[in-house]
Design an enzyme around this catalytic site. Structure first.
Site, PDB file in Angstrom:
ATOM      1  N   PRO A  38       0.835  -1.203   0.000  1.00 43.72           N
ATOM      2  CA  PRO A  38       0.000   0.000   0.000  1.00 43.72           C
ATOM      3  C   PRO A  38       0.865   1.245   0.000  1.00 43.72           C
ATOM      4  CG  PRO A  38       0.076  -0.956   2.201  1.00 43.72           C
ATOM      5  CD  PRO A  38       0.771  -1.922   1.284  1.00 43.72           C
ATOM      6  N   ASP A  39       0.381   2.291  -0.660  1.00 39.18           N
ATOM      7  CA  ASP A  39       1.127   3.541  -0.566  1.00 39.18           C
ATOM      8  C   ASP A  39       0.878   4.126   0.822  1.00 39.18           C
ATOM      9  OD1 ASP A  39      -1.383   4.653  -0.630  1.00 39.18           O
ATOM     10  OD2 ASP A  39      -1.174   5.552  -2.607  1.00 39.18           O
ATOM     11  N   PHE A  40       1.361   5.316   1.058  1.00 40.97           N
ATOM     12  CA  PHE A  40       1.301   5.846   2.411  1.00 40.97           C
ATOM     13  C   PHE A  40       0.082   6.716   2.676  1.00 40.97           C
ATOM     14  CE2 PHE A  40       5.749   4.870   1.631  1.00 40.97           C
ATOM     15  CZ  PHE A  40       6.088   4.179   2.778  1.00 40.97           C
ATOM     16  N   ARG A  41      -0.291   7.563   1.720  1.00 39.58           N
ATOM     17  CA  ARG A  41      -1.223   8.640   2.039  1.00 39.58           C
ATOM     18  C   ARG A  41      -2.604   8.541   1.410  1.00 39.58           C
ATOM     19  NH1 ARG A  41       3.929  10.576   1.913  1.00 39.58           N
ATOM     20  NH2 ARG A  41       4.577  11.838   3.695  1.00 39.58           N
ATOM     21  N   ASN A 112      11.847   4.127  -2.781  1.00 38.77           N
ATOM     22  CA  ASN A 112      11.352   2.862  -2.259  1.00 38.77           C
ATOM     23  C   ASN A 112      12.490   2.039  -1.651  1.00 38.77           C
ATOM     24  OD1 ASN A 112       8.863   3.620  -3.255  1.00 38.77           O
ATOM     25  ND2 ASN A 112       9.157   2.534  -5.190  1.00 38.77           N
ATOM     26  N   ASP A 114      12.156  -1.386  -1.410  1.00 40.57           N
ATOM     27  CA  ASP A 114      11.867  -2.778  -1.740  1.00 40.57           C
ATOM     28  C   ASP A 114      12.845  -3.408  -2.733  1.00 40.57           C
ATOM     29  OD1 ASP A 114      10.983  -1.691  -4.242  1.00 40.57           O
ATOM     30  OD2 ASP A 114       8.967  -1.444  -3.415  1.00 40.57           O
ATOM     31  N   HIS A 131      16.336   6.023   0.264  1.00 39.54           N
ATOM     32  CA  HIS A 131      15.889   5.710   1.625  1.00 39.54           C
ATOM     33  C   HIS A 131      16.401   4.356   2.096  1.00 39.54           C
ATOM     34  CE1 HIS A 131      12.285   8.652   0.979  1.00 39.54           C
ATOM     35  NE2 HIS A 131      13.430   9.269   1.170  1.00 39.54           N
TER      36      HIS A 131
END
Length: 339
Positions: A38-41, A112, A114, A131
């Site tokens: 899922p994305d964050f916002r 990302n 991942d 990140h």
């Protein structure tokens, strides 16, 4: 003013004729949502909204180093559901690999963690994981590396792994950049290089452009250089420049449209199938497919129940308090035997 489709056709022609040969890309969580992340916002479906049962001080706390240092349980509650070893590359990741294979991808900034761009076949030297990533892990306090097999077990059972060094007791953290931590030194190097290098096209995919410093990257591209945004909505200053193209919708849907414009549709699907096959084989060899994975909602609910039963004091927080009290009383009480 020309339409988006006409502009897109023009860009495709410039790529096919060799006028565009140096593409810089910036990606965010939106290119991985089709992989199950899922994305964050996004309201209701985004990760931050799904974390509501945990009653965190604020949603981003789950990824803040200060909160993690004493309450790492929420992070590890969602770790397996979000762990990249459970995920397969998407069409969007495959498109980036296709650009690299055609020697069109100059560089990729990804927000990302991942590593699905690498799984899809983008060369590591062309990628900056701004990140960090899940590729390794270490104690957040003493920075001593932690064994991969023990990390895998912790993620499987949903437990927090703690440092093995005597007297440390710090929670182990994957090598991802939390809020409150610095980005890799390489970021500043690549950002400066971006302002000097020749760029023919900027491709921005699946990001809200709300997290600095990556949010400023599209603005560093020289005026007159076309920029393509593939996203659910307009973000940043996209749409303010004459050469901007905004393809609004899901990333995979719009990437397929762009590939069709370029005549690469079949090739893209082939690269994607190869990438998914490689990842599934890697997962089988590593034992990650041997058990059914818990859902994100299930993991969050279980932790919420545990935190309620424990009075919302996590084991990590308790350890920190006990250590603090032990040091305090050791200083105050006389050091002698009471036997």
């Amino acid at each position: 003013m020309t339409s988006a489709s006409t502009n897109l056709t023009d860009i495709a022609n410039r790529i096919q004729t060799g006028e565009v040969t140096r593409i810089v890309a910036l990606t965010g969580a939106g290119i991985s949502t089709a992989a199950g992340v899922p994305d964050f916002r996004t309201p209701t479906s985004g990760l931050y909204d799904q974390l509501a049962p945990l009653k965190l001080p604020y949603p981003e706390a789950i990824f803040h180093i200060n909160y993690f240092s004493h309450t790492p349980e929420p992070f590890y509650a969602i770790a397996r559901a979000r762990h990249p070893r459970n995920l397969r590359p998407t069409i969007s990741h495959a498109f980036l690999a296709l650009l690299a294979r055609k020697n069109l991808l100059s560089f990729l900034f990804t927000q990302n963690i991942d590593s699905l761009e690498l799984d899809a076949g983008v060369p590591a030297e062309k990628v900056l994981q701004t990140h960090g990533s899940w590729k390794a892990q270490r104690c957040h306090k003493c920075k001593v590396p932690y064994p991969d097999d023990l990390m895998q077990r912790a993620i499987r059972v949903g437990e927090v792994p703690y440092c093995l060094e005597a007297g440390c007791g710090g929670a182990v953290k994957p090598d991802v950049v939390f809020f409150g931590e610095s980005l890799p030194e390489r970021y500043e190097v690549e950002e400066r290089r971006l302002t000097r290098k020749k760029v023919d096209l900027m491709l921005v995919m699946g990001t809200s452009l709300k997290v600095a410093p990556c949010s400023r990257l599209p603005g560093l591209i020289e005026e007159g250089v076309p920029r393509i945004l593939i996203n659910r909505e307009k973000v940043g200053d996209f749409g303010t420049r004459k050469g901007d193209i905004c393809l609004l919708g899901t990333c995979d849907e719009k990437v397929r449209r762009l590939a069709d414009e370029l005549g690469w549709g079949d090739e893209l699907e082939g690269i994607w199938a190869e990438a998914v096959g490689r990842k599934e084989e890697t997962n089988r060899r590593g034992g990650w497919d041997s058990e059914e994975e818990p859902g994100l909602e299930e993991s969050i609910q279980k932790l919420a129940e545990k935190m309620t039963e424990a009075g919302r004091i996590s084991q990590g927080h308790r350890r920190m308090l006990e250590q603090h009290l032990g040091e305090k009383f050791a200083h105050v009480l006389p050091r002698k035997s009471f036997g």
